[in-house]
Design a protein around this motif. Structure first.
Motif, mmCIF file in Angstrom:
data_model
loop_
_atom_site.group_PDB
_atom_site.id
_atom_site.type_symbol
_atom_site.label_atom_id
_atom_site.label_comp_id
_atom_site.label_asym_id
_atom_site.label_seq_id
_atom_site.Cartn_x
_atom_site.Cartn_y
_atom_site.Cartn_z
ATOM 1 N N TYR A 1 13.369 9.661 40.798
ATOM 2 C CA TYR A 1 12.664 9.144 39.788
ATOM 3 C C TYR A 1 12.495 7.725 39.979
ATOM 4 N N TYR B 1 15.999 23.370 26.655
ATOM 5 C CA TYR B 1 17.275 22.801 26.878
ATOM 6 C C TYR B 1 17.020 21.462 26.644
ATOM 7 N N LEU C 1 12.024 7.310 32.645
ATOM 8 C CA LEU C 1 12.070 8.064 33.872
ATOM 9 C C LEU C 1 11.043 8.870 34.290
ATOM 10 N N PHE D 1 12.423 26.501 37.012
ATOM 11 C CA PHE D 1 12.999 25.478 37.707
ATOM 12 C C PHE D 1 13.549 24.398 36.789
ATOM 13 N N GLN D 2 14.859 23.821 37.230
ATOM 14 C CA GLN D 2 15.557 22.841 36.263
ATOM 15 C C GLN D 2 15.123 21.453 36.539
ATOM 16 N N LYS D 3 13.757 21.129 36.321
ATOM 17 C CA LYS D 3 13.205 19.981 36.380
ATOM 18 C C LYS D 3 13.317 19.110 34.785
ATOM 19 N N LEU D 4 13.965 17.891 34.876
ATOM 20 C CA LEU D 4 14.205 17.098 33.832
ATOM 21 C C LEU D 4 12.792 16.215 33.361
ATOM 22 N N VAL D 5 12.515 16.376 32.114
ATOM 23 C CA VAL D 5 11.295 15.670 31.646
ATOM 24 C C VAL D 5 12.182 14.609 30.651
ATOM 25 N N PHE D 6 12.017 13.367 31.006
ATOM 26 C CA PHE D 6 12.482 12.405 30.215
ATOM 27 C C PHE D 6 11.768 11.486 29.153
ATOM 28 N N ILE E 1 14.185 20.330 29.449
ATOM 29 C CA ILE E 1 14.024 21.327 30.618
ATOM 30 C C ILE E 1 13.229 22.477 30.167
ATOM 31 N N PHE F 1 16.081 15.296 43.454
ATOM 32 C CA PHE F 1 15.087 14.630 42.710
ATOM 33 C C PHE F 1 14.980 13.133 42.913
ATOM 34 N N SER G 1 21.722 24.982 37.087
ATOM 35 C CA SER G 1 22.572 24.201 36.390
ATOM 36 C C SER G 1 21.229 23.453 35.486
#
Lengths: 112, 113
Positions: A35, B32, A43, B98-103, B93, A33, A98
Motif C-alpha cells: 500500500y 467484514y 491507504l 480474496f482477503q483484500k482490504l479497502v481502506f 473486505i 500486500f 484471515s
C-alpha cells in the motif's frame, strides 16, 4: 508475534532511478500486500500476492511492479522513480483465510 | 471512486469523554469491517473488527457499531485517553474470495488532557 519487516525506514532517491522496496514476513502467510499512504487519500493498494510467483494489480499499479520469488518476501519495484511517487509505503501480510492484515513499519520514500 | 469514506479528517476530544469515529461505504459486497490505528512513522495496527452478520462488537474501551441498511459503521472509544491520539482507518473486505482490504482516508483523533 507476527513480524513484517521493511528493509528501510527512510529512502531518498533521484528521479529516474530504479528503486527496490523489500518486505519480509516471518509467519508463513500466504497473502502479501503493498500500500501507499498519502494525506487525504488513506491507504491505497498497489499490488498484492496470494502465493509465490503470483501477483495481482491493486487500485494504483501504474509505475510499479512486484516480485515474489519466496513466500516470505515481497518486493515492490519502482521502474523509474518520479516525484509523484514520494509517499509512505506500507507492506502487509495475512494468512489465506484471515481477515486481519499485519503491517510493517513503513518506508518513507522521497524522490527528488 | 472511494468505496470507503471517512468524512471527518480530524476530531478533537477531551480526556475521559467519548470519541466517535464514523465510516461510510458504498459497496454492498463488503461483509467484514476493521478499524486500524496508526501512529506517525509506524505501520497501522489492528484494533477491532465486525462481521456483517453482527451490529455491534465490543473490546474493552472500543466498540464498533454496524448499520448495514445505512452502509455506515462507527467506532466508539470510552473513555478516551491521550494515548488514543492517532490516525484511525476504517477498512472493509468483500465476499469475493480474496482477503483484500479497502481502506478509508483516515481520521486524526486528538485527545487532550
Amino acid at each position: 508475534d507476527v513480524k513484517v519487516t521493511q528493509s528501510s525506514r527512510y529512502l531518498v532517491k533521484r528521479t529516474g532511478e530504479k528503486v527496490f522496496l523489500e518486505c519480509v514476513q516471518d509467519m508463513d502467510h500466504e497473502n502479501m500486500f503493498w500500500y501507499r499512504q498519502d494525506p487525504g487519500l488513506g491507504l491505497r493498494l498497489i499490488y498484492f500476492s496470494y502465493d509465490v510467483k503470483m501477483k495481482e494489480k491493486g487500485d494504483i499499479p501504474e509505475g510499479y511492479s512486484v516480485s515474489r520469488e519466496k513466500k516470505e518476501r515481497f518486493s515492490l519495484i519502482l521502474e523509474s522513480a518520479s516525484t509523484n511517487q514520494t509517499s509512505m509505503y506500507l507492506c502487509a501480510s495475512s494468512p489465506s483465510k484471515s481477515t486481519e492484515a499485519f503491517f510493517g513499519q513503513g518506508t518513507r520514500l522521497t524522490v527528488v | 471512486d472511494q468505496q470507503v469514506k471517512q468524512n471527518s479528517p480530524s476530531l478533537s476530544v477531551q480526556e475521559g469523554r467519548i470519541s466517535i469515529l464514523n465510516c461510510d461505504y458504498t459497496n454492498s459486497m463488503f461483509d467484514y469491517f476493521l478499524w486500524y490505528k496508526k501512529y506517525p512513522a509506524e505501520g497501522p495496527t489492528f484494533l477491532i473488527s465486525i462481521s456483517s452478520i453482527k451490529d455491534k462488537n465490543e473490546d474493552g474501551r472500543f466498540t464498533v457499531f454496524l448499520n448495514k441498511s445505512a452502509k455506515h459503521l462507527s467506532l466508539h472509544i470510552v473513555p478516551s485517553q491521550p494515548g488514543d491520539s492517532a490516525v484511525y482507518f476504517c477498512a472493509a473486505i468483500g465476499n469475493t474470495g480474496f482477503q483484500k482490504l479497502v481502506f478509508g482516508t483516515g481520521t486524526r483523533l486528538l485527545v487532550s488532557p
